[in-house]
Design an enzyme around this catalytic site. Sequence first.
Site, short mmCIF file in Angstrom:
data_model
loop_
_atom_site.label_atom_id
_atom_site.label_comp_id
_atom_site.label_asym_id
_atom_site.label_seq_id
_atom_site.Cartn_x
_atom_site.Cartn_y
_atom_site.Cartn_z
N HIS A 1 0.91 -1.16 -0.01
CA HIS A 1 0.10 -0.08 -0.08
C HIS A 1 0.81 1.36 0.11
CE1 HIS A 1 -2.31 -3.27 2.08
NE2 HIS A 1 -3.06 -2.81 1.73
N LYS B 1 -1.69 -8.16 -3.71
CA LYS B 1 -2.78 -7.20 -3.63
C LYS B 1 -1.85 -5.52 -3.53
CE LYS B 1 -5.69 -4.61 -0.29
NZ LYS B 1 -6.15 -4.57 1.07
#
Length: 225
Positions: free
Chosen positions: A120, A146
């Site tokens: 992230h 992700k």
Amino acid sequence: MYSQTKIAIPIFQENCKKVIEVANDCIKKGADILEFRIDALENPNINEIKKTIEEINFPMIATNRITSEGGFFKGTEEERFNILYECCDLVDYVDIELQSNDEYINKIHDTDITTIVSYHDFEKTPKLSEITYIVEKEQALGDIAKVAFMPQNLDDTLTILAILSHCKDTIAISMGDLGSYTRVMASKFNSPITFAAGTDVTAPGQIDIETMKALLNMDLDIMDQ
């Protein structure tokens, strides 16, 4: 035609009693998966965490987010890992960050739990080549990659769609209001999971579960024209 992309709703609460209450509400609203943000707990106790997961008894991602990627766990890195490891036989997925020690990621993956390896950045969106490199590293270590980035312009959101288009078994998110549509479009690229908001909003641009379900199940013929 209904979307095959599962909708995960994060639960971000300070105590396990509240986690159970919010989980039941999210299940009623139509979540496919719950994400238990363990790092939100004020006093995380592994036995209490296990009992909570067992009581909820619903498909779940165990996440104990690292502080450098927006998490709030106050203990050591070893303690953070140990909690995730102890959850492996109770949940369906474990999310562990790419920047974690490879040994920790491998130990979790070796339990045969579906491992989401995540990255992230709440400030920017790297170039496509850099994101592709990150995704490839994640997929080499786990089962699902992700990535979530903050866009500075519309082109940044299109970069995320390019990742979804070319990378299998990948969750790719463009955050904030500008990138919120990528959470919906994920289903058009067979992304395994997208994230929506129930009671708790844990990232900029999350769409509420009711709106997300309606949008995912619309037949967007424009994509085929």
